[in-house]
Design an enzyme around this catalytic site. Structure first.
Site: not given
Ligand code: NAP
Length: 499
Positions: A251-256, A307, A404
């Site tokens: 997911g996003s760097t912020e949540i990571g 990503c 991004e």
């Molecule tokens: P995200 O907002 O970080 O969400 C990713 C997942 O985390 C979702 O299931 C989300 O649930 C969950 N989540 C949100 N807040 C959380 C928390 N506080 N604690 C635990 N889990 C939480 O990212 P996204 O918008 O879905 O995806 C886009 C991002 O993913 C982009 O930055 C992209 O670059 C990255 N990505 C990276 C890769 C890689 O392999 N490096 C692959 C694909 C995507 P909800 O959906 O309910 O918010």
């Protein structure tokens, strides 16, 4: 040339503008339920929370189904069921028996591939030709690949004794909903761990269909649980649960960053696959037509919601103008629209929030003085859409060159020497992928050794294979998924940390 030939040639010239007839894939193969519960301990159950949320088709904004939302009690039930399954039914099962289940899942994915593809396009907005030709076959390939490792783990790590670690919490994003589940589940199960999957809230449907496949494959109850719910609540409770041994997050760097802070000191394993701002670098000796296809695939595949998208294009100055002309001409041919149409190249943006994020960043590009080009294509009236876009006159300090965007937006910059290309390409907090276009093999090797990126493609882009590890540097995260490397985060090797 005869009169007839002249007339025919002139008629052909007048028809240069090709109109494609629509070629929609039927959605009848998908049997949507009105409501989906949680997949807990081997069956679908009502959520203890009693709450459901709506999931929609981003191309039409039509509601597709209601999906159960897991609360803290549901998370606890999932964790206990996965822990019991690990201790009593899964970790001591011989590798070749575990492999049989993975093969069954892989085969079921292949058998039901059209159903999965249509559902993925309906819920995510991606073109059917991508879900059909990339997402679903690759998901099946991951299960096949890791099934092959399940009974050979001691050969993967010679001289060390591999042990599973327990329950893995797997949190996935919305851009490759099914594929990300496969990237996570296949290595976890092959190595003898059990799993709890929390899919992204805008795209839970293929994860729930995968739960049906897991039922069909007769996996022992509790080995895989699927619990949708909002990230901040369900995801947070899941990651914090004491029975979780490992968190695999994409997911996003912020949540990571939040997860990393929360996990510190708990002893839990963590892998983070985060965002990116990849450099796609074209040298003057590259085959330009081939490079144009690679650039288009690099940034417009999956609407740029990738990503590792090649969102920063670096072009050697001497070929900037011819390349730009070719690129603009190619952009004009991209077909944007109905994701279920087999001719569609660029589908819908996944959500209104994501569309607004793209619009805001594109506006910042215009405000900061970059020059925008968009083809003049028509967009559907309903749903979330953004035209394929490119920016020239971009400087490295512009937000569109640093942040991004996660949309179909390309920022084009130039360079003169290979050293300058390396310096500019690595000038980013991210480090997930890079692309190099040149005819010279020695230059590919020279550049690849200098790119701070987990994956470097040469004369191609966005190629994935289950046997090849994928992951990042810096703010793109750590840990690898895919290949032999993808087994390690799920194993204790000789009791060491194995990560
Ligand atoms: P995200 O907002 O970080 O969400 C990713 C997942 O985390 C979702 O299931 C989300 O649930 C969950 N989540 C949100 N807040 C959380 C928390 N506080 N604690 C635990 N889990 C939480 O990212 P996204 O918008 O879905 O995806 C886009 C991002 O993913 C982009 O930055 C992209 O670059 C990255 N990505 C990276 C890769 C890689 O392999 N490096 C692959 C694909 C995507 P909800 O959906 O309910 O918010």
């Amino acid at each position: 040339m005869s009169e007839i030939e002249r007339t025919a040639t002139s008629a052909l010239e007048q028809q240069r503008v090709w109109e494609y007839a629509t070629a929609p894939e039927s959605r009848d193969i998908v049997k949507l339920r009105d409501r989906y519960g949680l997949f807990l301990n081997g069956r679908f159950v009502e959520p203890r929370s009693g709450s459901y949320f709506e999931t929609i088709n981003p191309a039409t904004e039509e509601a597709l189904a209601e999906v159960g939302e897991a609360n803290e009690e549901d998370v606890d039930l999932a964790a206990r069921s996965a822990r019991d399954a690990w201790q009593e039914r899964w970790r001591d099962l011989p590798g070749k028996e575990r492999a049989k289940y993975l093969y069954r899942i892989a085969r079921a994915l292949q058998e039901r591939s059209r159903e999965f593809s249509v559902l993925e396009s309906l819920n995510n907005g991606k073109p059917i030709k991508e879900s059909r030709d990339v997402d679903v076959p690759l998901a099946a390939a991951h299960f096949f690949y890791y099934a092959g490792w399940a009974d050979k783990l001691e050969y993967a790590f010679p001289g060390r004794v591999p042990h599973s670690i327990g329950v893995a919490a797997q949190i996935t994003p919305w851009n490759f909903p099914l594929l990300m589940c496969a990237w996570k589940l296949a290595p976890a199960l092959a190595t003898g761990n059990t799993a709890i999957l929390k899919p992204a809230s805008t795209t839970p449907l293929t994860a729930l269909l995968l739960a049906e496949v897991i039922e069909q494959a007769e996996l022992p109850p509790g080995v895989v649980n699927v619990i949708p719910g909002p990230g901040g609540r369900t995801g947070g409770w899941l990651a914090a649960h004491p029975d979780i041994a490992k968190i695999a997050f994409t997911g996003s760097t912020e949540i990571g960053k939040i997860l990393r802070r929360n996990v510190a000191g708990t002893g839990k394993r963590l892998t983070l696959e985060l965002g990116g701002k990849a450099a796609n670098i074209v040298f003057e000796d590259a085959a330009l037509d081939q490079a144009v296809e690679g650039i288009v695939n690099g940034i417009f595949f999956n609407q740029g919601e990738v990503c590792c998208a090649g969102s920063r294009l670096f072009v050697q100055e001497s070929v900037f103008e011819p390349l730009l002309d070719k690129l603009k001409a190619r952009l004009d041919t991209l077909r944007v629209g109905d994701p279920l149409d087999k001719n569609t190249d660029v589908g819908a943006i996944n959500s209104r929030d994501q569309l607004e994020k793209i619009e805001e960043l594109v506006q910042s590009g215009i405000d900061e003085g970059a020059e925008m080009y968009q083809p003049d294509c028509e967009l559907p009236e309903r749903g979330f859409w953004f035209r394929p876009t490119l920016f020239t006159n971009v400087s490295q300090s512009h937000r569109i060159a640093r942040e991004e965007i996660f949309g179909p937006v390309l920022s084009i910059l130039t360079f003169r020497t290979p050293d300058e290309a390396v310096e500019k390409a690595n000038n980013t907090p991210y480090g997930l992928s890079a692309g190099i276009w040149t005819e010279k093999g020695s230059r590919i090797l020279w550049m690849a050794a200098r790119m701070k990126a987990g994956v470097v493609w040469a004369n191609t882009f966005n190629r994935f294979d289950p046997s090849s590890p994928f992951g990042g540097y810096k703010e793109s995260g750590f840990g690898r998924e895919g290949g032999r490397h993808g087994l390690e985060p799920y194993l204790d090797l000789d009791g060491g940390d194995g990560a």
